[in-house]
Motif scaffolding. Structure first.
Motif, mmCIF file in Angstrom:
data_model
loop_
_atom_site.group_PDB
_atom_site.id
_atom_site.type_symbol
_atom_site.label_atom_id
_atom_site.label_comp_id
_atom_site.label_asym_id
_atom_site.label_seq_id
_atom_site.Cartn_x
_atom_site.Cartn_y
_atom_site.Cartn_z
ATOM 1 N N PHE A 171 0.926 -1.087 0.077
ATOM 2 C CA PHE A 171 0.040 0.012 0.093
ATOM 3 C C PHE A 171 0.934 1.240 0.040
ATOM 4 N N GLU A 179 3.376 8.567 -6.797
ATOM 5 C CA GLU A 179 4.091 9.882 -6.606
ATOM 6 C C GLU A 179 5.227 9.923 -7.456
ATOM 7 N N LEU A 347 -6.438 12.890 -16.183
ATOM 8 C CA LEU A 347 -6.709 13.013 -14.778
ATOM 9 C C LEU A 347 -8.086 12.229 -14.413
ATOM 10 N N LEU A 350 -7.306 8.683 -14.184
ATOM 11 C CA LEU A 350 -6.668 8.452 -12.869
ATOM 12 C C LEU A 350 -7.785 8.356 -11.929
ATOM 13 N N HIS A 354 -9.015 5.249 -9.542
ATOM 14 C CA HIS A 354 -8.831 5.449 -8.032
ATOM 15 C C HIS A 354 -10.111 5.116 -7.384
#
Ligand SMILES: C[C@@H](C(=O)Nc1ccc(Cl)cc1)[C@H]1[C@@H]2C[C@H](n3cnc4cc(F)c(F)cc43)C[C@@H]21
Length: 416
Positions: A171, A179, A347, A350, A354
């Motif tokens: 995780f 990142e 974005l 993404l 998520h």
């Protein structure tokens, strides 16, 4: 490694906004990151030993006893930002372990002074809240096995863990790799600002392509989570330890930091919303999460106080700089609009990804947990509702992600 300083100020050429790069050290950004010091002076062994043994001490119900034996150490022997971050990381893990060691059934209400006093002193120096945040357990909680090796799962390890086995490592390291993938996009931001200030459409289009590519790479890195994190282990264990004590059903007043404040204080638990890159790309693309959506607006804003001061300042400076959206619209240039929209769509993808991950790792296990408890006749409220509805744990978090994703989708530029 290049570190960016976006500073406001009227330089001779461009009033209002000038950029300065300070190249701290040669070599890749990774070398800069990899120098995270993984050791403190021996004086701090009592903290490091307990933090390094946390799963074992919690499972053996010895953590409370170990903390009771801990001396009250002075923070004066910590040298520099890296040692402060490492000490804060160790104390953060011990604090979360101490508060949540009894699971979400019986929590403690008082953090003993041997932890609270140094933890609050260091947190004050770093301008961070005295609770474990994303910048601790993701950005500062890693080291390379082979310092000259690549930044990938095989060559990385985490420094500290909660109970929950390898899913901790998965995780935190997957988050770190997402990142790291953002780095190229973040590095393009000063180029974008400069291109706007100098009306340089060509450089702007190239920099926007770098951002779109970087966001695609973040999604690629995110996929690793499937093979590195077990949904049950995450939901039942790791998620509990990352929970906070703000708006919390279990700790309605918050936590007493003994020897620091007389009254209990509330702080939010760890959350992806504390990721500086998650917020940075929104600000760059002018994606505002309006107050109308209550939850996401003030929540995102509050989470900036849970980021390193330098990241907070970068985002704030970006937000107060020239608007990329307005510039691209004003040029009426179809190529620039297309490059901008590619960033927005990357974005959106993404964020959608998520949401899929949060569904697999939170919503589905929460549903199973509620079903089990109903069969056992247990109190249904145990599942996610007991822990804070914000942060990494709650169904509120799913709502937050969907609101943010849908707002992102609306941010595409249409021909005026
Ligand atoms: C694995 C997950 C997690 O929740 N990690 C986590 C949470 C809390 C704590 Cl305390 C520690 C780790 C997710 C990682 C990838 C991160 N990400 C970074 N930039 C993003 C931009 C985006 F648009 C986006 F959608 C996700 C983005 C978010 C978290």
């Amino acid at each position: 490694g290049v570190s960016f300083k976006l500073t406001l100020g009227s330089a001779a050429t461009t009033p209002g906004f000038c950029l300065t790069f300070d190249h701290r050290s040669p070599g890749s950004l990774q070398q800069l990151l990899a120098n995270v010091r993984t050791e403190l002076p021996d004086y701090y062994a009592p903290w490091m030993d307990v933090a390094a043994n946390l799963p074992h001490l919690i499972e053996g119900h010895q953590l409370r006893r170990e903390v009771a034996k801990m001396p009250l150490l002075s923070t004066q022997y910590l040298r520099g930002h890296r040692q402060l971050r490492l000490a804060r990381l160790a104390l953060g893990f011990i604090t979360m372990g101490y508060v949540w060691q009894g699971g979400s059934r019986q929590t403690v209400k008082i953090l003993p002074r041997v932890l609270a006093v140094p933890y609050c002193t260091i947190s004050e120096l770093l301008d961070l809240p005295p609770i474990l945040v994303y910048a601790d357990c993701v950005l500062a909680n890693w080291k390379k096995r082979d310092p000259c090796g690549p930044l990938n799962v095989e060559n990385l390890d985490i420094l500290f863990s909660f109970p929950g086995g390898d899913s901790n490592k998965g995780f935190f390291l997957v988050s770190l790799l997402v990142e790291a993938a953002a780095a190229t996009g973040i590095k393009a931001i000063p180029m974008i600002i400069n291109a706007i200030l100098h009306h340089d459409r060509c450089s702007l289009e190239t920099a926007l392509q770098d951002v779109a590519l970087s966001i695609c790479k973040m999604r690629e890195a995110f996929k690793l989570i499937h093979e590195c994190v077990n949904p049950g282990a995450f939901f039942r264990s790791l998620r509990i330890y990352l929970s906070g004590w703000k708006d919390s059903f279990l700790m309605p007043e918050g936590l007493v930091y003994e020897g620091v404040w007389d009254s209990p204080k509330q702080f939010s638990g760890g959350s992806a919303a504390q990721s500086s890159t998650l917020q940075c790309f929104d600000v760059l693309l002018g994606i505002q999460h309006r107050a109308a959506q209550g939850f996401s607006a003030e929540y995102l804003g509050c989470m900036r106080d849970y980021m390193p001061a330098a990241h907070r300042a970068f985002i704030q400076t970006l937000a107060s700089g020239p608007s990329l959206r307005q510039f691209v619209l004003a040029t009426g240039d179809a190529g620039l609009r297309a490059a901008f929209n590619k960033c927005v769509l990357a974005l959106v993808d993404l964020r959608s990804y998520h949401i899929q991950i949060a569904t697999k790792y939170i919503t589905i296990p929460a549903g199973r947990c509620r079903a089990e408890q109903q069969q056992l006749g247990g109190c249904v409220h145990e599942g996610t509702s007991v822990l804070s509805e914000r942060g990494t744990g709650g169904t509120g978090f799913m709502r937050f992600l969907k609101v943010v994703r849908d707002t992102t989708r609306k941010a595409q530029l249409t021909e005026q």
